[in-house]
Design an enzyme around this catalytic site. Structure first.
Site, PDB file in Angstrom:
ATOM      1  N   CYS A  33      12.760 124.339  19.326  1.00 25.50           N
ATOM      2  CA  CYS A  33      12.853 124.625  17.887  1.00 25.50           C
ATOM      3  C   CYS A  33      11.992 125.822  17.499  1.00 25.50           C
ATOM      4  CB  CYS A  33      12.463 123.406  17.067  1.00 25.50           C
ATOM      5  SG  CYS A  33      10.777 122.866  17.355  1.00 25.50           S
ATOM      6  N   CYS A 103       8.502 115.865  16.727  1.00 23.83           N
ATOM      7  CA  CYS A 103       7.539 116.698  15.996  1.00 23.83           C
ATOM      8  C   CYS A 103       6.140 116.073  16.069  1.00 23.83           C
ATOM      9  CB  CYS A 103       7.959 116.864  14.545  1.00 23.83           C
ATOM     10  SG  CYS A 103       9.701 117.235  14.336  1.00 23.83           S
TER      11      CYS A 103
HETATM   12 FE1  FES Z   1      10.204 121.560  15.769  1.00 25.72          FE
HETATM   13 FE2  FES Z   1       9.767 119.614  14.076  1.00 25.72          FE
HETATM   14  S1  FES Z   1      11.647 120.611  14.439  1.00 25.72           S
HETATM   15  S2  FES Z   1       8.443 120.397  15.537  1.00 25.72           S
END
Ligand code: FES
Length: 145
Positions: A33, A103
């Site tokens: 991400c 996360c």
């Molecule tokens: Fe990457 Fe939350 S989407 S840490």
């Protein structure tokens, strides 16, 4: 979707910033991400975490989990801080949606990375502390989060 506590820590994150001469600092990212979290620890001679700050370049859940993680380790011993797992952080936040569980791992690992740095700088061994990963994806794949 998010609990009130998550929204509170996202909107008013605690302990944001950096510590100028930290006892330990750790940075962990998630290549998937692109989020990055950095934790700074100020630890006194008795091994108590006097102060903790964080900087997170990431999603709202990453901000909320880092904020809660700093609250949970502040004033604790190094050994107690090691027990602040991503599950403990999630519980303290009244849960996270399943797609956001990873996360919270960033928060756990960033604390471990900062503790690891502290131990290395002070030639200490912290029992139970494993070498942290730079990219949390390695762990997620290993443990199938
Ligand atoms: Fe990457 Fe939350 S989407 S840490």
């Amino acid at each position: 979707m998010y609990s009130e506590k998550v929204m509170d820590h996202f909107n008013h994150p605690r302990n944001v910033g950096e510590i100028e001469h930290p006892s330990g600092v750790g940075t962990v990212g998630n290549a998937k991400c692109g989020d990055i979290m950095r934790m700074y620890l100020d630890i006194d001679e008795d091994g108590i975490i006097r102060d903790v700050k964080f900087k997170t370049f990431g999603c709202g859940a990453a901000v909320a989990t880092s904020s809660m993680a700093t609250e949970l380790v502040k004033g604790k011993t190094v050994e107690e801080a090691l027990k602040v797992t991503n599950k403990a952080v999630m519980e303290a936040l009244d849960g996270l949606p399943p797609v956001k569980v990873h996360c919270s791992l960033l928060a756990e690992e960033a604390i471990h990375a900062a503790l690891w740095d502290y131990a290395a700088k002070h030639h200490l061994t912290i029992e139970g502390l494993e070498k942290p990963v730079n990219d949390i994806e390695e762990k997620i794949q290993d443990e199938e989060y």
